[in-house]
Write a protein that holds these residues in place. Structure first.
Motif, short mmCIF file in Angstrom:
data_model
loop_
_atom_site.label_atom_id
_atom_site.label_comp_id
_atom_site.label_asym_id
_atom_site.label_seq_id
_atom_site.Cartn_x
_atom_site.Cartn_y
_atom_site.Cartn_z
N ALA A 397 0.83 -1.13 -0.08
CA ALA A 397 -0.12 -0.16 -0.03
C ALA A 397 0.89 1.33 0.05
O ALA A 397 0.53 2.19 -0.64
CB ALA A 397 -0.90 -0.33 1.18
N ARG A 398 1.94 1.17 0.77
CA ARG A 398 2.87 2.36 0.60
C ARG A 398 3.55 2.56 -0.59
O ARG A 398 3.72 3.96 -1.11
CB ARG A 398 4.08 2.23 1.84
N ARG A 399 3.89 1.57 -1.35
CA ARG A 399 4.53 1.58 -2.64
C ARG A 399 3.44 2.41 -3.34
O ARG A 399 3.73 3.11 -4.57
CB ARG A 399 5.06 0.19 -3.04
N ARG A 400 2.11 1.55 -3.48
CA ARG A 400 1.11 2.57 -4.54
C ARG A 400 0.96 3.64 -4.17
O ARG A 400 0.95 4.50 -5.21
CB ARG A 400 -0.23 1.55 -4.33
N LEU A 401 0.89 4.19 -2.72
CA LEU A 401 0.59 5.84 -2.72
C LEU A 401 1.97 6.55 -3.10
O LEU A 401 1.77 7.53 -3.82
CB LEU A 401 0.35 5.94 -1.18
N SER A 402 3.11 6.03 -2.97
CA SER A 402 4.39 6.94 -3.38
C SER A 402 4.29 6.85 -4.82
O SER A 402 4.63 7.81 -5.35
CB SER A 402 5.56 6.03 -2.86
N GLN A 403 4.00 5.80 -5.57
CA GLN A 403 3.68 5.96 -6.92
C GLN A 403 2.80 7.02 -7.39
O GLN A 403 2.91 7.74 -8.56
CB GLN A 403 3.50 4.47 -7.72
N ALA A 404 1.68 6.65 -6.72
CA ALA A 404 0.44 7.73 -7.33
C ALA A 404 1.10 9.29 -6.96
O ALA A 404 0.62 10.03 -7.77
CB ALA A 404 -0.87 7.56 -6.20
N LEU A 405 1.69 9.58 -6.04
CA LEU A 405 2.31 10.92 -5.59
C LEU A 405 3.26 11.21 -6.52
O LEU A 405 3.36 12.40 -7.18
CB LEU A 405 2.62 11.00 -4.24
N SER A 406 4.00 10.26 -7.02
CA SER A 406 5.21 10.65 -7.90
C SER A 406 4.44 10.81 -9.22
O SER A 406 4.92 11.85 -10.03
CB SER A 406 6.15 9.43 -8.10
N ARG A 407 3.44 10.18 -9.63
CA ARG A 407 2.76 10.74 -10.88
C ARG A 407 2.12 12.11 -11.00
O ARG A 407 2.07 12.58 -11.73
CB ARG A 407 1.64 9.36 -11.27
N HIS A 408 1.67 12.16 -9.57
CA HIS A 408 1.10 13.51 -9.48
C HIS A 408 2.05 14.62 -9.60
O HIS A 408 1.52 15.92 -10.08
CB HIS A 408 0.67 13.74 -7.99
N LEU A 409 3.37 14.48 -9.37
CA LEU A 409 4.23 15.46 -9.41
C LEU A 409 4.94 15.59 -10.92
O LEU A 409 5.54 16.43 -11.33
CB LEU A 409 5.49 15.25 -8.46
N ALA A 410 4.67 14.57 -11.67
CA ALA A 410 5.38 14.25 -13.02
C ALA A 410 5.05 15.48 -13.90
O ALA A 410 5.92 15.95 -14.73
CB ALA A 410 4.84 13.08 -13.31
N GLY A 411 3.97 16.02 -13.77
CA GLY A 411 3.60 17.31 -14.64
C GLY A 411 4.56 18.52 -14.54
O GLY A 411 4.93 19.25 -15.20
N SER A 412 5.24 18.64 -13.38
CA SER A 412 5.96 19.63 -12.97
C SER A 412 7.30 19.46 -12.54
O SER A 412 8.37 20.37 -12.24
CB SER A 412 5.23 20.57 -11.87
N GLN A 413 7.54 18.17 -12.27
CA GLN A 413 8.79 17.77 -11.89
C GLN A 413 9.19 16.55 -12.45
O GLN A 413 8.76 15.82 -12.58
CB GLN A 413 8.83 17.24 -10.29
N ASP A 414 10.62 16.65 -12.86
CA ASP A 414 11.21 15.42 -13.59
C ASP A 414 11.68 14.16 -12.56
O ASP A 414 11.66 14.71 -11.34
CB ASP A 414 12.19 15.55 -14.69
N ALA A 415 12.00 13.20 -13.01
CA ALA A 415 12.54 12.08 -12.02
C ALA A 415 13.57 12.50 -10.82
O ALA A 415 13.52 12.03 -9.73
CB ALA A 415 13.13 10.88 -12.66
N VAL A 416 14.57 13.24 -11.45
CA VAL A 416 15.80 14.04 -10.56
C VAL A 416 15.07 14.59 -9.43
O VAL A 416 15.73 14.76 -8.12
CB VAL A 416 16.68 14.70 -11.31
N THR A 417 14.13 15.44 -9.69
CA THR A 417 13.50 16.60 -8.65
C THR A 417 12.37 15.93 -7.93
O THR A 417 11.62 16.82 -7.06
CB THR A 417 13.27 17.90 -9.36
N ARG A 418 11.93 14.70 -8.24
CA ARG A 418 10.87 14.16 -7.03
C ARG A 418 11.60 13.56 -6.11
O ARG A 418 12.50 12.69 -6.38
CB ARG A 418 9.93 13.18 -8.03
N PRO A 419 10.60 13.43 -5.15
CA PRO A 419 11.56 12.55 -4.00
C PRO A 419 11.39 10.96 -4.17
O PRO A 419 10.62 10.50 -5.09
CB PRO A 419 10.10 12.80 -2.94
#
Length: 561
Positions: A397-419
């Motif tokens: 469940a933690r992995r699913r949520l972290s992936q969802a938040l990473s996708r949420h940031l993808a529009g403004s942050q690339d892979a380097v600048t995301r947690p």
């Protein structure tokens, strides 16, 4: 209405009938304060050395000891806690320790008959206090305050915020061992003649504590965010005159929830250990601007707030790290920190902007982002879940949520600048003053102790569930063949958690009937049951799980001699 008394004159003579302490049957007036100051003054005068560290759980005892030390010509050092490590660190910096320490050089002076000892007011420039910051790194830094600065600040607080506070008892959830609690729970009440409530309360205890007398609440953002909504707070409406908050930013939703629950909009104070109070705002509008305290001058230079005030040690302008802009009514608005830009793989990242973007997700209430060091620096995020959204219960469940938040940031942050690393909690960790420090956030990525999920919290017994995650640092290096929870950790956790819920004496005396019956391993969900037997000063603890009993024992405590 009590007559205003400058801090230099507070203890010079007894003022019978003037309020001092509100503690039920233990309530006392200023004459009792004066007698206790005389005792402490005599005690300190009999001791060698000019610099003394004070720590008291009781704010009223602390007030008398503080003034006794000052009138004996001592410089007072005010650490944030009385832990053994803190005392060891201070031994080379002070001449003695007074109060609730494991080893106190002056726990309680004898009675004195020297009624004329306090003849002269304190010298506002020679009377000094050393306090410590609890800044973003969590590493304490000593700051000297002279009585002149403290007196100017309490006078400014009274001028700006004192209307309507006559006859109240001053309650708090924050410690008087830090500058905010010191000013609001001790020094300002002493100067204004308001009653000090000696102990600090958990939010769950406040309702019962504030019954029967008009009150003021001195709190922190962390505590106001956790007010139990199910309690009958409406009984305080009309009697709770003011709610103060400082030590960190109070989110708008928490401010408006506090106003709805407690019946009074909170008043937020902007300041720091270094600067003292700078400005205030009252949450009776959607997003109030900051109003400078009387005597405080401010300006915005290159987009950053600068202040000049009698609360500062020097007359020069002090440059903050807060971006600001003037409003149209003589105050200002803050726009975030100017110093929260970090580099990740040579890319500049605004931690403030990243936090705002994470908080825009509907599952998130608050977020803090930090840069973890190591061979390769990485951004990490600590996320407090929105109301009604459970903390993920397992790794999947933690992995699913972290992936969802990473996708949420993808529009403004690339892979380097995301947690790259995430931790999910019910609320952000805070220290005794309600501040969320970088030290506490970093510890979540290598915690020593699991988060306690309390299933019962009563006056003399409590129960908590502890999930033993394999990432706990306590599992490192203790047993070569298998990861096993050390017995010393179980004992330490029981005492630490008991101090969170019970009022226990400060000094460890002995252990009794200690048994370790079954090992606990990563993945186990263990249940801790604790009972405080006040008549015997004994803590009884027991760890169990679905596997059966793990450990049990008794720990006996004693008051300092």
């Amino acid at each position: 209405m009590a007559e205003w008394c400058a801090l230099a004159d507070v203890a010079v003579r007894a003022l019978p009938g003037r309020a001092f302490v509100s503690a039920g049957a233990g309530s006392a007036d200023h004459a009792a304060f004066h007698r206790d100051v005389l005792r402490w003054q005599a005690g300190f005068r009999a001791q060698a050395g000019d610099t003394w560290a004070l720590h008291f759980d009781d704010a009223a005892r602390f007030a008398a000891a503080l003034y006794g030390a000052w009138h004996a010509g001592k410089t007072v050092v005010l650490p944030g806690d009385a832990l053994a490590g803190t005392q060891a660190r201070l031994r080379t910096q002070v001449d003695g320790f007074a109060g609730d320490w494991q080893q106190s050089d002056l726990p309680l002076p004898e009675q004195t008959t020297d009624a004329d000892a306090l003849a002269l007011p304190l010298d506002v420039d020679a009377t000094r206090l050393i306090v410590f910051t609890s800044g973003s790194t969590g590493e304490p830094v000593a700051i000297e305050k002279r009585l002149r600065q403290l007196d100017a600040e309490v006078h400014a607080l009274e001028s700006a915020l004192g209307d309507g506070l006559e006859g109240v008892a001053v309650h708090g959830t924050v410690s008087h061992q830090h500058i905010y609690g010191l000013l609001f729970r001790v020094l300002w009440p002493l100067a204004a003649g308001r009653a000090i409530v000696p102990r600090a309360f958990f939010p769950e205890d406040l309702l019962a504590a504030m019954e029967g007398r008009d009150a003021v609440l001195v709190a922190s953002p962390a505590h106001l965010k956790r007010l139990p909504a199910q309690l009958s707070w409406a009984s305080l409406h009309g009697r709770l005159r003011a709610v103060f908050s400082s030590g960190g930013a109070l989110p708008a939703d928490a401010a408006h929830d506090t106003a709805r629950l407690l019946g009074v909009p909170p008043t937020e104070i902007l300041g720091s250990t270094e600067t003292g109070g700078i400005a205030w705002r009252r949450w009776n509008t959607e997003q109030p601007a900051w109003t400078p305290l009387p005597g405080v001058d401010w300006r915005v230079q290159d987009g950053v707030l600068e202040v000049h005030s009698p609360h500062l040690a020097e007359a020069a302008w002090w440059r903050s790290q807060d971006r600001a802009e003037p409003d149209d009514a003589g105050g200002f608005r803050l726009l975030g920190r100017a110093d929260r830009i970090v580099k990740v793989e040579e890319r500049r990242v605004s931690l403030d902007a990243l936090e705002r973007q994470i908080q825009a997700h509907p599952s998130v209430k608050e977020a803090r982002v930090l840069l973890l060091g190591g061979a390769r620096s990485a951004l990490a995020a600590v996320v407090a879940m929105a109301d009604g959204v459970p903390v993920p219960a397992d790794a999947a469940a933690r992995r699913r949520l972290s992936q969802a938040l990473s996708r949420h940031l993808a529009g403004s942050q690339d892979a380097v600048t995301r947690p790259r690393r995430w931790r999910f909690v019910a609320s952000l960790p805070s220290n005794a003053q309600g501040k969320v420090t970088e030290t506490a956030l970093t510890a979540l990525f290598r915690p020593e102790r699991p988060e306690a999920h309390w299933t019962l919290r009563e006056a003399d017994r409590a129960q908590a569930e502890l999930l033993l995650d394999a990432s706990l640092a306590v599992f490192d290096g203790h047993f070569a063949q298998a990861a096993v929870l050390p017995g010393v950790a179980q004992l330490d956790w029981a005492v630490q958690l008991a101090r969170d819920v019970f009022a226990m004496p400060p000094r460890f005396l002995r252990m009794e009937a200690l048994k370790f019956q079954r090992v606990a391993r990563p993945g186990d969900l263990i249940r801790l049951e604790i009972e405080w037997r006040a008549d015997r000063s004994t803590l009884v603890f027991r760890y169990t799980s679905v596997h059966g009993p793990h450990a049990s024992g008794r720990v006996v405590f004693a008051d300092d001699e």
